[in-house]
Design an enzyme around this catalytic site. Sequence first.
Site, PDB file in Angstrom:
ATOM      1  N   SER A  21       0.833  -1.346   0.049  1.00 23.95           N
ATOM      2  CA  SER A  21      -0.009  -0.020  -0.142  1.00 23.95           C
ATOM      3  C   SER A  21       0.845   1.026  -0.036  1.00 23.95           C
ATOM      4  O   SER A  21       2.029   1.308   0.518  1.00 23.95           O
ATOM      5  CB  SER A  21      -0.754   0.145   1.145  1.00 23.95           C
ATOM      6  OG  SER A  21      -1.570   1.204   1.504  1.00 23.95           O
ATOM      7  N   THR A  68      -9.291  -1.383   3.316  1.00 27.75           N
ATOM      8  CA  THR A  68      -9.358  -1.855   1.980  1.00 27.75           C
ATOM      9  C   THR A  68      -9.565  -3.069   1.545  1.00 27.75           C
ATOM     10  O   THR A  68     -10.062  -3.739   2.629  1.00 27.75           O
ATOM     11  CB  THR A  68      -7.806  -1.331   1.464  1.00 27.75           C
ATOM     12  OG1 THR A  68      -7.801  -1.632  -0.169  1.00 27.75           O
ATOM     13  CG2 THR A  68      -6.970  -2.216   1.917  1.00 27.75           C
ATOM     14  N   LYS A  72     -14.168  -3.878   2.946  1.00 26.16           N
ATOM     15  CA  LYS A  72     -15.023  -2.591   3.041  1.00 26.16           C
ATOM     16  C   LYS A  72     -16.428  -2.721   3.368  1.00 26.16           C
ATOM     17  O   LYS A  72     -16.920  -2.007   4.093  1.00 26.16           O
ATOM     18  CB  LYS A  72     -14.843  -1.750   1.586  1.00 26.16           C
ATOM     19  CG  LYS A  72     -13.608  -1.113   1.300  1.00 26.16           C
ATOM     20  CD  LYS A  72     -13.482  -0.541   0.044  1.00 26.16           C
ATOM     21  CE  LYS A  72     -12.144   0.157  -0.148  1.00 26.16           C
ATOM     22  NZ  LYS A  72     -12.028   0.937  -1.494  1.00 26.16           N
ATOM     23  N   ASP A 108     -14.331   7.346  -1.214  1.00 25.90           N
ATOM     24  CA  ASP A 108     -13.853   6.672  -2.645  1.00 25.90           C
ATOM     25  C   ASP A 108     -14.318   7.569  -3.784  1.00 25.90           C
ATOM     26  O   ASP A 108     -13.927   8.306  -4.721  1.00 25.90           O
ATOM     27  CB  ASP A 108     -13.905   5.367  -2.873  1.00 25.90           C
ATOM     28  CG  ASP A 108     -13.082   4.373  -2.099  1.00 25.90           C
ATOM     29  OD1 ASP A 108     -12.010   4.798  -1.845  1.00 25.90           O
ATOM     30  OD2 ASP A 108     -13.612   3.224  -1.740  1.00 25.90           O
ATOM     31  N   GLY A 133     -17.627  -2.613 -15.711  1.00 27.56           N
ATOM     32  CA  GLY A 133     -17.561  -3.247 -14.246  1.00 27.56           C
ATOM     33  C   GLY A 133     -18.997  -2.973 -13.470  1.00 27.56           C
ATOM     34  O   GLY A 133     -19.194  -1.991 -13.770  1.00 27.56           O
ATOM     35  N   GLY A 136     -17.993  -3.740  -6.462  1.00 26.78           N
ATOM     36  CA  GLY A 136     -18.044  -3.047  -5.282  1.00 26.78           C
ATOM     37  C   GLY A 136     -17.463  -1.327  -5.527  1.00 26.78           C
ATOM     38  O   GLY A 136     -18.072  -0.710  -5.050  1.00 26.78           O
ATOM     39  N   THR A 159     -20.449  -9.817 -16.695  1.00 24.39           N
ATOM     40  CA  THR A 159     -21.746 -10.653 -16.151  1.00 24.39           C
ATOM     41  C   THR A 159     -22.635  -9.719 -16.017  1.00 24.39           C
ATOM     42  O   THR A 159     -23.015  -9.027 -15.163  1.00 24.39           O
ATOM     43  CB  THR A 159     -21.446 -11.276 -14.848  1.00 24.39           C
ATOM     44  OG1 THR A 159     -20.066 -11.946 -14.656  1.00 24.39           O
ATOM     45  CG2 THR A 159     -22.509 -12.375 -14.448  1.00 24.39           C
ATOM     46  N   TYR A 224      -4.271   1.738 -10.655  1.00 27.93           N
ATOM     47  CA  TYR A 224      -3.190   2.612 -10.763  1.00 27.93           C
ATOM     48  C   TYR A 224      -1.785   1.615 -10.518  1.00 27.93           C
ATOM     49  O   TYR A 224      -1.775   0.694 -10.199  1.00 27.93           O
ATOM     50  CB  TYR A 224      -2.882   3.648  -9.727  1.00 27.93           C
ATOM     51  CG  TYR A 224      -3.162   3.182  -8.343  1.00 27.93           C
ATOM     52  CD1 TYR A 224      -2.053   2.806  -7.759  1.00 27.93           C
ATOM     53  CD2 TYR A 224      -4.420   3.274  -7.638  1.00 27.93           C
ATOM     54  CE1 TYR A 224      -2.398   2.375  -6.273  1.00 27.93           C
ATOM     55  CE2 TYR A 224      -4.765   2.742  -6.534  1.00 27.93           C
ATOM     56  CZ  TYR A 224      -3.551   2.536  -5.926  1.00 27.93           C
ATOM     57  OH  TYR A 224      -4.159   2.075  -4.434  1.00 27.93           O
ATOM     58  N   GLY A 246      -5.615   5.770 -11.717  1.00 29.21           N
ATOM     59  CA  GLY A 246      -6.211   6.282 -10.662  1.00 29.21           C
ATOM     60  C   GLY A 246      -5.469   6.989  -9.403  1.00 29.21           C
ATOM     61  O   GLY A 246      -5.722   6.688  -8.267  1.00 29.21           O
TER      62      GLY A 246
HETATM   63  P1  ATR Z   1     -14.300  -4.270  -6.865  1.00 27.61           P
HETATM   64  O1  ATR Z   1     -14.505  -3.998  -5.501  1.00 27.61           O
HETATM   65  O2  ATR Z   1     -12.668  -3.956  -7.269  1.00 27.61           O
HETATM   66  O3  ATR Z   1     -15.061  -3.667  -7.778  1.00 27.61           O
HETATM   67  P2  ATR Z   1     -15.241  -6.814  -7.269  1.00 27.61           P
HETATM   68  O4  ATR Z   1     -16.469  -6.426  -6.560  1.00 27.61           O
HETATM   69  O5  ATR Z   1     -14.636  -8.251  -7.160  1.00 27.61           O
HETATM   70  O6  ATR Z   1     -14.111  -5.748  -7.079  1.00 27.61           O
HETATM   71  O7  ATR Z   1     -15.756  -6.803  -8.785  1.00 27.61           O
HETATM   72  C1  ATR Z   1     -14.414  -6.827  -9.937  1.00 27.61           C
HETATM   73  C2  ATR Z   1     -15.115  -6.186 -11.249  1.00 27.61           C
HETATM   74  O8  ATR Z   1     -14.224  -6.639 -12.367  1.00 27.61           O
HETATM   75  C3  ATR Z   1     -16.533  -7.199 -11.785  1.00 27.61           C
HETATM   76  O9  ATR Z   1     -17.433  -6.094 -12.586  1.00 27.61           O
HETATM   77  C4  ATR Z   1     -15.902  -8.235 -12.479  1.00 27.61           C
HETATM   78  O10 ATR Z   1     -16.801  -8.689 -13.572  1.00 27.61           O
HETATM   79  P3  ATR Z   1     -17.737  -9.912 -13.147  1.00 27.61           P
HETATM   80  O11 ATR Z   1     -18.932  -9.319 -12.433  1.00 27.61           O
HETATM   81  O12 ATR Z   1     -18.093 -10.439 -14.470  1.00 27.61           O
HETATM   82  O13 ATR Z   1     -17.009 -10.856 -12.372  1.00 27.61           O
HETATM   83  C5  ATR Z   1     -14.695  -7.419 -13.305  1.00 27.61           C
HETATM   84  N1  ATR Z   1     -13.884  -8.185 -13.693  1.00 27.61           N
HETATM   85  C6  ATR Z   1     -12.878  -9.023 -13.271  1.00 27.61           C
HETATM   86  N2  ATR Z   1     -12.150  -9.846 -14.093  1.00 27.61           N
HETATM   87  C7  ATR Z   1     -12.555  -9.282 -15.291  1.00 27.61           C
HETATM   88  C8  ATR Z   1     -12.038  -9.754 -16.483  1.00 27.61           C
HETATM   89  N3  ATR Z   1     -11.161 -10.573 -16.760  1.00 27.61           N
HETATM   90  N4  ATR Z   1     -12.589  -9.241 -17.621  1.00 27.61           N
HETATM   91  C9  ATR Z   1     -13.814  -8.448 -17.475  1.00 27.61           C
HETATM   92  N5  ATR Z   1     -14.308  -8.088 -16.385  1.00 27.61           N
HETATM   93  C10 ATR Z   1     -13.519  -8.715 -15.323  1.00 27.61           C
END
Ligand code: ATR
Length: 277
Positions: A21, A68, A72, A108, A133, A136, A159, A224, A246
């Site tokens: 960190s 972190t 969270k 954030d 995305g 969270g 998804t 970042y 970021g």
């Molecule tokens: P955060 O708190 O960083 O948002 P998270 O809740 O685990 O972490 O969410 C990760 C995000 O990155 C999700 O939108 C995830 O997509 P899915 O909901 O389909 O899992 C996305 N993500 C992670 N790996 C990915 C990849 N290889 N390609 C595209 N999207 C990805």
Amino acid sequence: MTDTTTVIDRYALVGHPVSHSHSPTIHRLFARQTAQQMTYELIDATAEEFEVAVRGFKAAGGKGLNITVPHKERALRIASDATPAAEQAGAANTLDFAGGSIIAHNTDGIGLIRDLTVNLGIELAGKDILILGAGGAVRGILGPLYAAKIGRLIVANRTLSRASQLQQEMAEHAVFDVCGFDELDEIPPTDIVINATSAGVKGEAAPFAKSIFTAETFCYDLSYSVKDTPFVLLARASGAGDSAQGWGMLVEQAAESFAIWRGVRPDTAPILQKLQR
Ligand code: ATR
């Protein structure tokens, strides 16, 4: 006799892992700049250890914590009260112990808004935004983006069902369209594209249609890295007008936490410059 003992207030970041960190460096620079007597530590705690770590730090006289990944949501659950920003995000990145209880904050979203508008000079009002995305991180930025009176908002996720669920859950705070990555080539270009996926961090390729990047598009990566992030490289190679990663959001969210704890907001510009050097 006068008591000349200097009280040094303790703060820390709790996460798992936390060893890489940048927060201790940022908060030490803030403390030096604003002449605050404080320390900032790192606490590595698993899900099972989290609550004991927080309560133990508080019982030992700690004044506040940053939280972190992956804690969270957990941090919000153990707090006795929370700000609207933390409630909306469903997560806390800052805990304040000043009044004797645990108050949850989330800085954030405001950190992102300040980086975009103050550091990068981007006017958000009326701007169409595509967020990639639906995890969270997105939850925390939707409310503040809406408060900035943005135009159309689309949330695209690998998804689709997760984006639809977020759409339902956030309906009270933000109205937006959702789509899957396979539909990205059908949406009209937006003014700003924000990458909130963790694909790059995990070293995975994210399949974003080239058509989302135009010469007028500003691309922002919530992630970042010392070098350009994979998303920034992709945006640039795909013809995006400008891009940023970021670092600014990291420093701005830290400054907001610092202000909550210490009542003084540091000047972030010199610290951001130092980190990016
Ligand atoms: P955060 O708190 O960083 O948002 P998270 O809740 O685990 O972490 O969410 C990760 C995000 O990155 C999700 O939108 C995830 O997509 P899915 O909901 O389909 O899992 C996305 N993500 C992670 N790996 C990915 C990849 N290889 N390609 C595209 N999207 C990805």
